[in-house]
Design an enzyme around this catalytic site. Structure first.
Site, PDB file in Angstrom:
ATOM      1  CB  SER A 104      -0.896  -0.007   1.244  1.00  0.00           C
ATOM      2  OG  SER A 104      -1.524   1.245   1.429  1.00  0.00           O
TER       3      SER A 104
ATOM      4  CE1 TYR B 156      -4.438  -2.207   4.625  1.00  0.00           C
ATOM      5  CE2 TYR B 156      -3.659  -0.021   4.025  1.00  0.00           C
ATOM      6  CZ  TYR B 156      -4.057  -1.291   3.667  1.00  0.00           C
ATOM      7  OH  TYR B 156      -4.068  -1.659   2.339  1.00  0.00           O
TER       8      TYR B 156
END
Length: 325
Positions: free
Chosen positions: A130, A157
């Site tokens: 990501s 995350y």
């Protein structure tokens, strides 16, 4: 007959689109997904329904963190290529449910790594990382480069995704099988995730509800259309690094769009104006994302084709058809 490709998270937004592309070019695909309820499972089942019955496709309901089941599946079917997209998504949700990220993201990635390293003749693992691993960066200047330090994640995350990259580097060094990590930049389009801003904004605008604009509208994102993302995934899969190599590649549009500009574009596509409520930045959010995709372009010829206006137009057409609004 070529060995099947394993796609984890096959009922997810990116997983189902990637699987469609692989099947269209004649690959066999085994998809796994646990169909959890982070967002409406009906949408996941609808994505899956579009794949089931397709020639060369089979599906197993499976938790990617179940290491024994993943290893057994790969062994039984002679899998030598994996596109690992299964993960617990959502920056803000990671603040509320941290242990879900430990299991799905860290535990799931480790399960896949272990299965790959024991698989005879293994060819390539492509996995989802990501852009959030870069942390925060104001707009201006050049885009994020893969060579920049990624040591200041602002959400759990992001930290789990960076942990997965480091785990992959260690496995590539120890066990010498090729891996490519793809840092995705704000993926959007038809069949997308309802927790994403453009998706929730669409629902609220059509129902006459106000939309909350965090960061008081001063954020920007490198919105990347789903078809362009799939181009990059499949291109990377077809170009494994040298034996034992592990590389990280950005995959984005390389044209960041301001949040207020995205909303204005969405309003035009919907033919309606949003009721806007300005709010401060939320914990875990970053100011801007902006991909330098020169490495992926040099490797595969990757060049995004769909701009934000066309992409949101296609999304709105899908949304109105799917939800009958």
């Amino acid at each position: 007959m070529r060995a099947p490709i394993l796609v984890t998270g096959v009922a997810g937004f990116i997983g189902h689109a990637t699987t469609h592309r692989l099947l269209a070019r004649g690959e066999r695909v085994i998809g796994i997904d646990n169909l959890n309820d982070y967002y409406d499972p009906a949408l996941k089942r609808a994505r899956l329904a579009g794949l089931e019955g397709a020639e060369g496709f089979s599906f197993r309901t499976m938790d990617v963190a179940d290491a024994a089941s993943v290893a057994s599946l790969m062994r039984d079917h002679g899998v030598t290529q994996v596109v690992h997209l299964a993960a617990q998504a959502g920056v803000r949700h990671s603040i509320e449910q941290p242990f879900a990220y430990e299991r799905s993201n860290v535990g799931g990635h480790l399960a896949v790594l272990e299965a790959c390293r024991h698989q005879p003749g293994f060819v390539h693992l492509v996995y989802a990382s990501s852009s959030s691993v870069y942390g925060d960066k104001p707009m201006g200047g050049q885009g994020f480069s893969e060579d920049e330090p990624s040591v200041s994640p602002v959400s759990l995350y992001a930290a789990t995704k960076r942990a997965c990259e480091l785990m992959s580097q260690s496995y590539a060094t120890l066990y010498r099988f090729p891996q490519t990590g793809l840092r995705f930049f704000t993926v959007y389009g038809p069949w997308g995730r309802p927790d994403m801003a453009y998706f929730s904004f669409t629902r609220k605008i059509l129902s006459g509800e106000p939309i909350d604009i965090f960061g008081e509208g001063r954020m920007a994102r490198d919105f990347t259309y789903i078809d362009d993302i799939v181009d990059g995934i499949v291109g990377a899969l077809d170009h494994p690094p040298e034996r034992g190599g592990h590389r990280i590649l950005n995959i984005g549009d390389s044209q960041p769009v301001g949040l207020m500009d995205m909303i204005a574009t969405l309003e035009r596509a919907l033919g309606r104006e949003a009721i806007k409520i300005m709010k401060p930045m939320q914990p875990g959010d970053v100011t801007a994302t902006y991909a330098d995709v020169s490495k992926l372009n040099a490797l595969t010829g990757y060049a995004p084709q769909v701009n934000i206006a066309e992409g949101l137009k296609r999304f709105v057409a899908w949304y109105r058809d799917y939800y009958r609004v």
